[in-house]
Design an enzyme around this catalytic site. Sequence first.
Site, PDB file in Angstrom:
ATOM      1  N   ASP A   1       6.013  -0.657   6.078  1.00  0.00           N
ATOM      2  CA  ASP A   1       7.193   0.068   5.611  1.00  0.00           C
ATOM      3  C   ASP A   1       7.878   0.766   6.782  1.00  0.00           C
ATOM      4  OD1 ASP A   1       8.811   2.008   3.846  1.00  0.00           O
ATOM      5  OD2 ASP A   1       7.663   0.928   2.333  1.00  0.00           O
TER       6      ASP A   1
ATOM      7  N   HIS B   1      10.791   6.766   3.244  1.00  0.00           N
ATOM      8  CA  HIS B   1      10.410   5.751   2.255  1.00  0.00           C
ATOM      9  C   HIS B   1       8.918   5.428   2.322  1.00  0.00           C
ATOM     10  CE1 HIS B   1      10.307   1.637   0.472  1.00  0.00           C
ATOM     11  NE2 HIS B   1      11.327   2.057  -0.255  1.00  0.00           N
TER      12      HIS B   1
ATOM     13  N   SER C   1      10.481  -0.397  -5.248  1.00  0.00           N
ATOM     14  CA  SER C   1       9.689   0.157  -4.142  1.00  0.00           C
ATOM     15  C   SER C   1       8.747   1.250  -4.615  1.00  0.00           C
ATOM     16  CB  SER C   1      10.615   0.749  -3.072  1.00  0.00           C
ATOM     17  OG  SER C   1      11.214  -0.245  -2.298  1.00  0.00           O
TER      18      SER C   1
END
Length: 395
Positions: free
Chosen positions: A150, A181, A338
Amino acid sequence: MKSAVILALLPLVLASPVAVNKRAGGPAPILRPRDSKLLKGKYIVKLKTGSTVENVEETMTLFEGDANQVYTAEGFKGFAAALDDAALEAITNHPEVEYIEQDSIVSINTYVSQTGAPWGLGRISHKAKGSTTYVYDDSAGVGTCAYVIDTGIYTAHSQFGTRATWLANYADSSNSDGNGHGTHVAGTIGGSTYGVAKQTKLYAVKVLDSSGSGTTSGVIAGMNFVTTDSATRSCPNGTVANMSLGGAKSTSLNTAAANMISAGVFLAVAAGNNGADASAYSPASESTVCTVAASDSTDAAASFSNYGSIVDIWAPGVSVLSSWIGSTTATNTISGTSMATPHITGLGAYLLTLFGKKTPQALCTYMQTLATSGSLTGVPSSTVNLVAFNGNPSG
């Protein structure tokens, strides 16, 4: 120790191989309990109803050493012992043996209730929607490793204690999560408050920069790193990986994903946020990964979620609270497939510890078996209607 009776019988047994090696109906079955941690080379031998203590003692002459346990109760006569292949074969052919079961680990199941948990944790630990209590076994993914492919992980965040480690960067020159994120994803996988598997070890593999973008070549480099690195880690209960990212369908990305599966790494992948068929995107379209779609707290399919026959399972992906960058206690609430995917990655780690190792594809299939079926609304007919569930016995 084996008694003098056993030693006295030994010449008789050795002198009578026909009686030992011929068994009406063929060899006794060898049972191997499912969803258990099996003990290699150790077995429980159950004799037929009506067998005597003398039968037990005579059967125990077919292996070297002493039995770990000897059972003489009415209705359950037999023994437990370490058996090599030759002894196992001889015992399966003994006429007094009913069955043999491989020994396994039995332990206390201590379920913990976390009140005021994020709704997603409540959802995956209950068959019905609406709970904000997360019920889970306190083994919590211990002994597993979780790779987060990621934007990186803010490893100093209080949610991770000492369990988060920075490993590799294939995106830029900054060994930090400049986006948030990846830290959010890691928090859902294994954060102490927001995580599914609260004792898993977390490993950052950065493939996206602070804008959340990267190259296919860089993502593949990160995936290949995990394929190789996973063999060097101490993860006795298994290894999982999370890819909350995707792009247009790519043969190269799908091949790299398939290689991770072949290396024994369970890989959960976001279905995508295009409101389209996930088969057009990678690595979601790779058939061997566990492809995850997103649902909301009302048990409706998220409007943005991709769908289709390639989707394996649904998980909470709307308004998910987890860790963030900026401070050691920072949080953020965001949405996307996600956010659904790390629920499944964390669940993979949790189940590997609780029920023992499984191959990556078998683990995804097992999650489908546990999942709550038919509860979601707005799911296209071409897509499974299965929302993740951790098997909570009171769920």
